[in-house]
Design an enzyme around this catalytic site. Structure first.
Site, PDB file in Angstrom:
ATOM      1  N   HIS A   1      39.717  49.573  37.462  1.00 48.37           N
ATOM      2  CA  HIS A   1      38.381  49.177  37.924  1.00 48.37           C
ATOM      3  C   HIS A   1      37.632  50.386  38.467  1.00 48.37           C
ATOM      4  O   HIS A   1      38.212  51.426  38.753  1.00 48.37           O
ATOM      5  CB  HIS A   1      38.494  48.143  39.057  1.00 48.37           C
ATOM      6  CG  HIS A   1      38.972  46.803  38.622  1.00 48.37           C
ATOM      7  ND1 HIS A   1      38.128  45.725  38.448  1.00 48.37           N
ATOM      8  CD2 HIS A   1      40.216  46.355  38.320  1.00 48.37           C
ATOM      9  CE1 HIS A   1      38.836  44.670  38.061  1.00 48.37           C
ATOM     10  NE2 HIS A   1      40.106  45.031  37.981  1.00 48.37           N
TER      11      HIS A   1
ATOM     12  N   GLU B   1      32.053  48.178  34.711  1.00 47.45           N
ATOM     13  CA  GLU B   1      32.931  49.224  35.232  1.00 47.45           C
ATOM     14  C   GLU B   1      33.454  50.043  34.054  1.00 47.45           C
ATOM     15  O   GLU B   1      34.544  49.816  33.537  1.00 47.45           O
ATOM     16  CB  GLU B   1      34.041  48.593  36.068  1.00 47.45           C
ATOM     17  CG  GLU B   1      33.469  47.850  37.276  1.00 47.45           C
ATOM     18  CD  GLU B   1      34.515  47.125  38.110  1.00 47.45           C
ATOM     19  OE1 GLU B   1      35.719  47.204  37.777  1.00 47.45           O
ATOM     20  OE2 GLU B   1      34.126  46.482  39.098  1.00 47.45           O
TER      21      GLU B   1
ATOM     22  N   HIS C   1      35.565  43.487  34.969  1.00 50.38           N
ATOM     23  CA  HIS C   1      34.146  43.520  35.340  1.00 50.38           C
ATOM     24  C   HIS C   1      33.436  44.385  34.298  1.00 50.38           C
ATOM     25  O   HIS C   1      33.773  45.561  34.110  1.00 50.38           O
ATOM     26  CB  HIS C   1      33.964  44.097  36.742  1.00 50.38           C
ATOM     27  CG  HIS C   1      34.594  43.265  37.811  1.00 50.38           C
ATOM     28  ND1 HIS C   1      35.375  43.785  38.813  1.00 50.38           N
ATOM     29  CD2 HIS C   1      34.571  41.916  38.015  1.00 50.38           C
ATOM     30  CE1 HIS C   1      35.797  42.813  39.593  1.00 50.38           C
ATOM     31  NE2 HIS C   1      35.325  41.669  39.132  1.00 50.38           N
TER      32      HIS C   1
ATOM     33  N   GLU D   1      41.338  51.316  41.727  1.00 47.38           N
ATOM     34  CA  GLU D   1      39.906  51.566  41.913  1.00 47.38           C
ATOM     35  C   GLU D   1      39.675  53.060  41.732  1.00 47.38           C
ATOM     36  O   GLU D   1      40.250  53.881  42.446  1.00 47.38           O
ATOM     37  CB  GLU D   1      39.457  51.106  43.300  1.00 47.38           C
ATOM     38  CG  GLU D   1      39.586  49.602  43.530  1.00 47.38           C
ATOM     39  CD  GLU D   1      38.524  48.785  42.806  1.00 47.38           C
ATOM     40  OE1 GLU D   1      37.583  49.404  42.251  1.00 47.38           O
ATOM     41  OE2 GLU D   1      38.626  47.546  42.806  1.00 47.38           O
TER      42      GLU D   1
END
Length: 335
Positions: A151, A62, A59, A215
């Site tokens: 991420h 990010e 993404h 994450e």
């Protein structure tokens, strides 16, 4: 510093390097493979048999993980970090990175494990290329394969740094790898229980790697990540790269484990979440609460004790996952 140490700079500029292979003073070979793709290979006498894939920017907005990989690459190019592992660095979606956007047309992290074959466009082609690069990298026999796909999240989280551990029938989740994550600053792990279409699921299910989606905080623009503490993760990655990693504590103290209770699938444009727009990941859900509603009187009612929500996103395309209901899990059954 070797020019290939500026992989991020080259990628954001959309340029190829003049020299595609360079050697450090220590004899470490750095080889540009494709846009946003750099292989690092130690001298044969120093190679410890580990193949480490580090990906970020699947993404494009990010940025904290992208900046972390940039720092590691530059450290290797300067000769400060001396690898004993083979490494493949991947910046996943360069076009979205240049725009500062999550994606251009399609979410690349929904296009793996064959899903790109059912789609078209540049991002489907990029997912195919990422699979090819990973498969080639992990093709050498008798080596330890590890993949971290890094991420940051769209929204805030009550547990800031957590991991998703893919699933494959007949394969146990590794206690050692969970202990390694805990030592890297990860506070919680979601143990998946079905196949998936994200990048880490592809390398775990198809290529036999130990693989995780990490994450690491909230998504912010380049240069605005000073509040994201990646120091424990960076230290552990440096230790894995250099082969100097201390044995992690496999008691897993302080690591919260969760399992998937069910996924909330958006069926139509009528879908609504009965949650605040700014609800955080890992927010607790009361039993009996009507979590979401959709066409034809479809309702998602919370049935589980101790349930929490992660990745709530009512804006996904119809047919895709709009959120995951999770529940606490224990360490029984770990390998």
């Amino acid at each position: 510093m070797l020019a290939l140490g500026k992989l991020l700079e080259l990628t954001l500029a959309g340029r190829e390097p003049a020299e595609k292979t360079q050697l450090t003073v220590e004899g470490v070979r750095m080889r540009w493979l494709a846009e946003g793709a750099l292989e690092v290979r130690p001298p044969q006498a120093r190679d410890n048999g580990t193949d480490l894939l580090l990906s970020a920017g699947i993404h494009g907005n990010e940025t904290a993980p992208i900046e972390l990989l940039d720092e590691l690459i530059r450290s290797i190019a300067r000769g400060d970090l001396k690898p004993r592992a083979r490494i493949l660095f991947l910046f996943g979606n360069p076009a979205a990175m240049r725009l500062g956007a999550r994606y251009v047309e399609q979410d690349v992290n929904r296009l793996f494990n064959g899903r790109h074959e059912q789609s078209g466009g540049a991002e489907a082609l990029r997912a195919c290329e990422l699979e090819r690069l990973a498969a080639s990298f992990f093709s050498l026999p008798d080596r330890y394969r590890l993949h971290y796909d890094l991420h940051t999240a769209i929204r805030g989280s009550k547990i800031e740094q957590f991991a998703l551990y893919p699933w494959k029938e007949g394969r146990q989740h590794s206690r050692f790898e969970l202990a390694r994550l805990r030592a890297a600053g990860i506070s919680a792990v979601l143990l998946q229980n079905k196949p998936s279409i994200v990048f880490s699921a592809y390398t775990y299910e198809q290529l036999g790697a130990e693989a995780f989606t990490l994450e690491l905080g909230k998504a912010r623009p380049f240069g605005q990540n000073r509040h994201v503490n990646l120091a424990p993760l960076r230290l552990r990655l440096e230790q894995i790269i250099e082969g100097s990693e201390p044995q992690p504590d496999e008691r897993l103290e302080g690591l919260q484990l969760f399992s998937v209770a069910r996924e909330v699938i958006k069926r139509s444009d009528a879908f609504t979440f009965n949650l605040a727009d700014d609800v955080e990941n890992f927010s607790e859900l009361e039993k009996g609460y009507v979590l979401a509603e959709d066409v034809s009187d479809s309702r998602w009612v919370v049935k589980e004790e101790g349930a929490r929500i992660i990745f709530p996103n009512p804006k996904v395309k119809n047919g895709l996952r709009a959120g995951i209901v999770i529940v606490p899990a224990d360490a029984d059954g770990l390998g």
